[in-house]
Design an enzyme around this catalytic site. Structure first.
Site, mmCIF file in Angstrom:
data_model
loop_
_atom_site.group_PDB
_atom_site.id
_atom_site.type_symbol
_atom_site.label_atom_id
_atom_site.label_comp_id
_atom_site.label_asym_id
_atom_site.label_seq_id
_atom_site.Cartn_x
_atom_site.Cartn_y
_atom_site.Cartn_z
ATOM 1 N N GLU A 1 28.578 38.824 67.092
ATOM 2 C CA GLU A 1 29.837 38.320 66.526
ATOM 3 C C GLU A 1 29.553 37.391 65.350
ATOM 4 O OE1 GLU A 1 32.946 38.727 66.625
ATOM 5 O OE2 GLU A 1 33.527 39.637 68.514
ATOM 6 N N CYS B 1 34.587 38.825 71.936
ATOM 7 C CA CYS B 1 35.615 39.240 70.984
ATOM 8 C C CYS B 1 37.014 39.051 71.570
ATOM 9 C CB CYS B 1 35.406 40.694 70.580
ATOM 10 S SG CYS B 1 36.666 41.305 69.440
#
Length: 228
Positions: A206, A135
């Site tokens: 993700e 991230c």
């Protein structure tokens, strides 16, 4: 090759599925439905709140002042920059900060954020930072790749500009360097496979987070079609 590059190389399939996801490609092209981007933004606001907690946990896990300052800088970037960006963008749809904070977490959001927090609770500072890396560092790499093709009227220009901008790129560069510093101190051959598994899992989560935005948009379109 630094640790982040090594991890993306080992987890190539999972990293590519995340970094080149349909959501990312369509966002870059400006063809991503606004409903998908809004669904993502609303959940990402809640996601960032939990990531702020993860960085607060990193402070308690730190053994040096340098580690504490690194975690503090990441926490400050979330609280003072990223959350504000989401509020500004969602305000265009009439969604307030209070409404964002009161929203329910999607199961995808729960799965990803609790995975990261569990890595921090059950592991050490390296485990936690590896779980955060797709991230923190990934967004900087994705935005930098998309930025050159962004036009003044691009619908997602502000998001891309924020993460491709100097301020966030500096945050990501520091996170990358800190990851190497932690690895020098505590990464052993015996631990390498575990660290690679953490990174791969975070990349998959993700990708699922991007997919959640598209799926929610598709569900809305299907519901609207059914009412016609």
């Amino acid at each position: 090759m630094d640790l982040f590059d090594r991890l993306t190389e080992v987890a190539h399939a999972d990293w590519t599925a995340y970094a080149e996801h349909e959501f990312v490609r369509r966002m870059g092209a400006g063809t991503l439905p606004a409903t998908a981007f809004r669904a993502y933004l609303e959940q990402d606001y809640l996601f960032l709140i939990q990531f702020a907690r993860a960085n607060a946990l990193a402070i308690t896990k730190s053994r040096t002042l340098a580690d504490m300052r690194a975690a503090h800088d990441a926490l400050k970037a979330i609280l003072d920059v990223e959350l504000s960006l989401h509020v500004r963008l969602c305000a265009g749809w009439g969604v307030t900060a209070e409404a964002l904070e009161a929203a329910s977490e999607h199961t995808t959001t729960l799965a990803y954020t609790r995975f990261v927090l569990d890595c921090g609770q059950s592991g050490d500072l390296l485990d936690l930072n590896v779980a955060l890396a797709p991230c923190v560092i990934g967004y900087a790499e994705i935005a930098a790749r998309l930025a050159p093709s962004v036009t003044p009227d691009h619908p997602y220009r502000e998001w891309i500009a924020e993460y491709a901008g100097d301020a966030y790129q500096t945050v990501a560069a520091r996170a990358r360097a800190h990851l190497d510093h932690l690895a020098e101190r505590s990464l052993t051959i015996a631990r390498l496979g575990e660290v690679e598994n953490i990174f791969s899992a975070a990349c998959r989560l993700e990708a699922e987070f991007w997919q959640m935005g598209i799926d929610r948009s598709n569900a809305l379109d299907k519901a609207e079609s059914a009412q016609m």
